[in-house]
Design a protein around this motif. Structure first.
Motif: not given
Lengths: 481, 94
Positions: A51, A284, B50, B52-55, B57-62
């Motif tokens: 993203p 997430n 809860i 909410i996601h199977p992973l 890991k925290i989302l990497e942004l570009r």
């Protein structure tokens, strides 16, 4: 049976970023097809999405601008459906946990304020574009051409609660949202370019009933005129159906601009048919306080704030809204000019009437460098203080648009300053009364329209060199004592 | 238990054609899947956080920077038919 319409709006906003949402392909504005593509936005096997940080900042800004709460932990979902302009066969979107939720936008309809509740603001990606070849009718196309330049461009969807009650209100809402994305600097906001595209969910139900009627969605409009007409048409169509005891089916329709009707496209899928599930390629999305603060600090202006600033100068709500939704330079010019004139109404009228009118006529899109608020205020003061006639003020403005002049010196040098010399005016008035005895005899009271005629005659005989307000005072005194 | 689904709707949504015998087989398979789901519904999770996601890991942004993409020729290479720089597909109207 009295029926009331209920409308909910879904608006797609194309964000103004350098690169696409999930890949580094450049966002291009071109007619040349398929020139900005990579395995990710083409949906080729094995490609992974990453993203765009700027797009996430922009959606947080938009959510804050629409007074939404921000999720601390958002996530992306796959929305599954088959259509050739979507090469992955799913669109990356958000289902539960959208970035923004439970917000509101203040909107203006004529001279009153209303609030539109926002349900959610979520992030997704745009699709490619289809061109249907054939006889011209899309339902008899022989083949479809695809251009994927737009595929993967960051898109924000803003969804209102179903509380809009008329086409006018829906238009005012879109105008406010459009101004918000422009003021935030996150989208070009050009409707004609499809930067904002909207769907309207419309239903009718019995007045006073808590339940909504069957919802019909009108898809993919990008002009305010079409939106207003389509909603009005659909409300009438549904009302007639209910009155005729016909049942309305939940479906998607489109607005046919040529026939001026809404036509059925397909029976609408329910949310379950899209088989949303969390995208395993995208973990997430944590939006922490620091990220929110960075986004918040980029918000310099919102239409709501601008409107408050304008209202504080004394303008009416509808005039404030007009400047709020207009070009930025006009808004700024008004604020700096009114500071010097202290007269909001005459400044507003002169800038939006005379100045804009003359610029349009002369096909000037930008103010000349020398035409600053100081000069405009000086000109407005000249005619507001009756030192020059309005006609002369217009002439001075025309000159100012092509040449750097000082309005007051120009008026003096060109003999445009009106006389307020009572003796001179009295002599002119006496002469006009003498020449127009037949009219004077018909005068009944000081409000008589013929008084205006006589003032006009005095102005004419003086070649507009006297102050009309003083002329009227002297004339009334002579006629009625 | 939820067995109330229409196999024709499911195959339409998935855009796959099924023969009658395949429909019968899949109907049974999906019923078994739904039974498993119903069994999961009986687990008491009210005290669970809860996820909410199977992973985890925290989302990497570009950063918002564009880089050169595929050339137009390379992008079109796999397409069986092209016209005026476009991909050509059979008529597709919603």
């Amino acid at each position: 049976m009295s029926l009331k319409p209920t409308i909910g709006m879904e608006t797609h906003v194309e964000l103004d970023t350098e690169s696409k949402m999930f890949c580094s392909c450049k966002v291009v504005e071109t007619d040349e097809p398929n020139i900005s593509l990579c395995p990710t936005c083409l949906g080729l096997p094995g490609a992974l999405p990453v993203p765009n940080k700027k797009a996430i900042e922009y959606i947080v800004m938009l959510s804050l601008g629409a007074n939404c709460s921000i999720t601390k932990e958002g996530m992306f979902h796959r929305k599954n459906y088959f259509y050739p302009d979507l090469p992955k066969n799913y669109q990356i979107s958000q289902f539960d946990f959208p970035v923004g939720f439970e917000g509101s936008l203040e909107i203006v309809i004529e001279d009153s304020l209303h609030t539109v509740a926002i349900e959610r603001v979520h992030m997704e990606e745009d699709t490619g574009k289809s061109i249907h070849l054939g006889s011209g009718r899309i339902d008899s196309a022989t083949s479809t051409l695809l251009d994927f330049n737009r595929s993967g461009v960051p898109l924000v969807e803003v969804v209102t609660k179903p509380i809009i009650s008329s086409a006018k209100m829906a238009v005012a809402y879109i105008e406010e949202l459009r101004q918000l994305v422009i003021d935030l600097g996150i989208s070009k906001g050009k409707l004609e370019k499809g930067n904002l595209r909207f769907d309207a969910n419309i239903s009718v139900a019995e007045e006073g009933s808590d339940e909504l009627g069957v919802k019909v969605e009108i898809k993919n409009m990008n002009s305010l005129k079409s939106l207003e007409k389509a909603i009005d048409y659909e409300i009438l169509r549904q009302t007639k159906m209910v009155q005729d005891k016909e049942s309305i089916i939940q479906e998607t329709r489109h607005w046919d601009e040529n026939k001026q009707v809404t036509l059925s496209m397909r029976t609408k899928e329910g949310s379950a048919d899209y088989r949303y599930f969390s995208d395993p390629d995208l973990p997430n999305m944590v939006i922490n306080d620091e990220f929110i603060e960075i986004s918040q600090n980029q918000i310099k202006e919102t239409p709501e704030k601008k409107r408050k600033t304008l209202l504080d100068t004394g303008l009416s709500l509808s005039d404030s809204n007009y400047l709020d939704k207009g070009q930025r330079w006009l808004y700024e010019l008004y604020l700096s000019t009114v500071k010097e004139t202290g007269d909001c109404k005459s400044t507003f009228n002169f800038l939006t009437g005379e100045l804009q009118g003359q610029m349009r006529k002369a096909e000037i899109s930008e103010l000349p460098q020398w035409l600053n608020s100081e000069k405009l205020a000086s000109l407005i003061n000249l005619f507001e203080n009756n030192e020059v006639s309005f006609t002369s003020a217009k002439d001075i403005l025309a000159k100012l648009l092509i040449e750097d002049i000082d309005p007051k010196s120009f008026a003096s040098d060109n003999n445009l300053i009106q006389s307020s010399d009572n003796d001179e005016i009295k002599a002119l008035v006496t002469s006009i009364i003498h020449e127009n005895q037949d009219i004077v005899e018909r005068l009944e009271n000081p409000e008589d329209k013929l008084v205006g005629f006589l003032v006009g005659q005095v102005m004419k005989s003086s070649e507009s060199k006297v102050n009309p307000k003083s002329v009227k005072e002297v004339l009334l005194k002579e006629l009625f004592g | 238990m939820t067995k109330d689904f229409n196999i024709d709707d499911i195959s339409n949504l998935a855009s796959i054609h099924l023969e009658e015998n395949e429909k019968l087989k899949l109907q049974k398979d999906l019923e078994i899947v739904l039974e498993h789901v119903d069994a999961l519904k009986n687990i008491d999770v009210k005290d669970e956080k809860i996820d909410i996601h199977p992973l985890s890991k925290i989302l990497e942004l570009r950063e918002d920077e564009s880089t050169p993409s595929l050339s137009h020729e390379d992008a079109m290479k796999n397409s069986p038919e092209t016209k005026d720089g476009h991909f050509v597909v059979p008529p597709s109207i919603e």
